[in-house]
Every structure is written in structure tokens, then in C-alpha cells.
Design a protein around this motif. Structure first.
Motif, PDB file in Angstrom:
ATOM      1  N   SER A   1      -4.982  -4.657   3.117  1.00 60.44           N
ATOM      2  CA  SER A   1      -5.109  -3.273   2.511  1.00 60.44           C
ATOM      3  C   SER A   1      -4.362  -3.556   0.968  1.00 60.44           C
ATOM      4  O   SER A   1      -5.033  -3.171  -0.080  1.00 60.44           O
ATOM      5  CB  SER A   1      -4.690  -2.239   3.175  1.00 60.44           C
TER       6      SER A   1
ATOM      7  N   LYS B   1       0.842   3.994  -2.859  1.00 60.25           N
ATOM      8  CA  LYS B   1       0.396   5.411  -2.748  1.00 60.25           C
ATOM      9  C   LYS B   1       1.638   6.531  -3.106  1.00 60.25           C
ATOM     10  O   LYS B   1       1.348   7.155  -3.903  1.00 60.25           O
ATOM     11  CB  LYS B   1       0.463   5.510  -1.254  1.00 60.25           C
TER      12      LYS B   1
ATOM     13  N   GLY C   1      -3.483  -5.823   8.732  1.00 62.74           N
ATOM     14  CA  GLY C   1      -4.256  -4.818   8.274  1.00 62.74           C
ATOM     15  C   GLY C   1      -3.475  -4.374   6.999  1.00 62.74           C
ATOM     16  O   GLY C   1      -4.133  -4.012   5.981  1.00 62.74           O
ATOM     17  N   LEU C   2      -2.332  -4.068   6.761  1.00 59.05           N
ATOM     18  CA  LEU C   2      -1.496  -3.572   5.697  1.00 59.05           C
ATOM     19  C   LEU C   2      -1.516  -4.719   4.523  1.00 59.05           C
ATOM     20  O   LEU C   2      -1.636  -4.436   3.389  1.00 59.05           O
ATOM     21  CB  LEU C   2       0.004  -3.352   6.125  1.00 59.05           C
TER      22      LEU C   2
ATOM     23  N   PRO D   1       0.560  -1.172   0.130  1.00 53.96           N
ATOM     24  CA  PRO D   1      -0.008   0.123   0.117  1.00 53.96           C
ATOM     25  C   PRO D   1       0.929   1.237  -0.264  1.00 53.96           C
ATOM     26  O   PRO D   1       0.535   2.216  -0.479  1.00 53.96           O
ATOM     27  CB  PRO D   1      -0.656   0.009   1.201  1.00 53.96           C
TER      28      PRO D   1
ATOM     29  N   ILE E   1      -6.592  -5.902  -1.045  1.00 56.26           N
ATOM     30  CA  ILE E   1      -7.774  -5.299  -1.603  1.00 56.26           C
ATOM     31  C   ILE E   1      -7.456  -4.431  -2.623  1.00 56.26           C
ATOM     32  O   ILE E   1      -8.212  -4.171  -3.828  1.00 56.26           O
ATOM     33  CB  ILE E   1      -8.598  -4.535  -0.564  1.00 56.26           C
ATOM     34  N   GLY E   2      -6.527  -3.351  -2.498  1.00 55.28           N
ATOM     35  CA  GLY E   2      -5.925  -2.531  -3.429  1.00 55.28           C
ATOM     36  C   GLY E   2      -5.751  -3.259  -4.775  1.00 55.28           C
ATOM     37  O   GLY E   2      -5.863  -2.784  -5.950  1.00 55.28           O
TER      38      GLY E   2
END
Length: 173
Positions: A125, A31, A121-122, A27, A128-129
Motif C-alpha cells: 500500500s 493518512k 499489504g501495508l 500509509p 502504491i501510494g
């Protein structure tokens, strides 16, 4: 600011503020590369991730190498790769120096227990991304779902899964 300096700073941040390995870094890489600098599109990023996944070695280092090359050629890959590993090297040297003093500390144990859910969580994430851009139609969802099932529950070897997915993708698309 030159692209080499931007690459160095970006991957130094990624290497310094990511815990849990390559998947947890995705993630942050996404970004920096897509949202902040616009060095590539989401589709190009997915393509690079596919190559990174198939290439032997750590995901973060392979990502830095491929993205650095795309942005600034050979020197870009060298700079990005060194920047992403530099924080880990420094942290490991510091930890090795002080570990014997604090290895039995409850605070250290609690800190690592607190980091685990963040890493999960990362990773979620990142999943999902990536899936938002990887699942382009119903056929890709079916291919991904079947291979996830085969690899996760039927213990199909991941390399064989990659070969099968590539073959099906070539035939279907």
C-alpha cells in the motif's frame, strides 16, 4: 488542541498500530499528515520521504522527526519522535517481561504468522501510494523502472542507485 498535542497523538497512534517497520507505517503516516491534518501536500510528503530514505536510521523515526520539524519546529520534531517510539518501548518491555512464559506457545506463533501478510499489504500500500505521486511523467517511470531493475536484479548498491537517480533527475528535469 495545539499542534504539539496533535503531533503527539498522531505519531503515538502511528507507532502503536503499525507492525512491520517504517515502510508498513507509511500509509498511516500519509493518512494522518495529509488527509486528516493537512500539514503538508502529497508532493511535500514525497520530498520528505526522499530525505528520510537517504538519512541513516529507521524510516518511522526519521519521518516523525522531519514531519514534526516541518509542523512545529524543533519541539515538534522532539514530540513526534518520542511519540512514535513510545509504543514500541512499552511493548518491548512488556514482551521481555512475559516472553519466557509464552515463547513456545502455538498461539503466539500463529499470531505472528497472521501478522506477516498484513505487513506485506501495508508495505505494498505504501509503495502504491508513493508511486502515484512520484511517477509524474513517462521519464520518471523509466528512471524508476531502470533503477528498480538494477537494484533488485543486478544488485546495484542502493546508495549508488540514489546518486544515479539524483544525477539523472537533475539532468533530465
Amino acid at each position: 488542541m495545539t499542534n504539539l498535542l496533535k503531533l503527539f497523538i498522531s505519531f503515538l497512534k502511528i507507532g502503536g498500530f503499525s507492525f512491520g517497520g517504517g515502510y508498513a507505517m507509511l500509509p498511516l503516516i500519509e493518512k494522518e499528515i495529509i488527509d486528516i491534518h493537512g500539514w503538508m501536500t502529497a508532493s511535500e510528503f514525497i520530498d520528505i520521504l526522499a530525505v528520510v530514505e537517504m538519512t541513516p536510521g529507521p524510516i518511522a523515526i526519521n519521518s516523525a522527526t522531519f514531519i514534526g520539524y516541518k509542523v512545529a519546529g524543533v519541539w515538534g520534531s522532539v514530540v513526534a519522535t518520542l511519540a512514535v517510539i513510545l509504543p514500541s518501548i512499552v511493548i518491548i518491555l512488556i514482551i521481555a517481561h512475559f516472553l519466557s512464559k509464552f515463547k513456545d506457545s502455538l498461539y503466539v506463533e500463529w499470531a505472528f504468522r497472521g501478522i506477516r501478510p498484513v505487513v506485506l499489504g501495508l508495505i505494498l500500500s505504501a509503495s502504491i501510494g508513493v508511486s502515484k505521486n512520484a511517477f509524474i511523467d513517462f521519464k520518471s517511470v523509466i528512471i524508476g523502472g531502470v533503477l528498480f531493475y538494477l537494484i533488485s536484479f543486478k544488485k546495484l548498491h542502493p546508495i549508488l542507485g540514489i546518486v544515479i537517480a539524483g544525477t539523472i533527475g537533475a539532468l533530465v528535469y
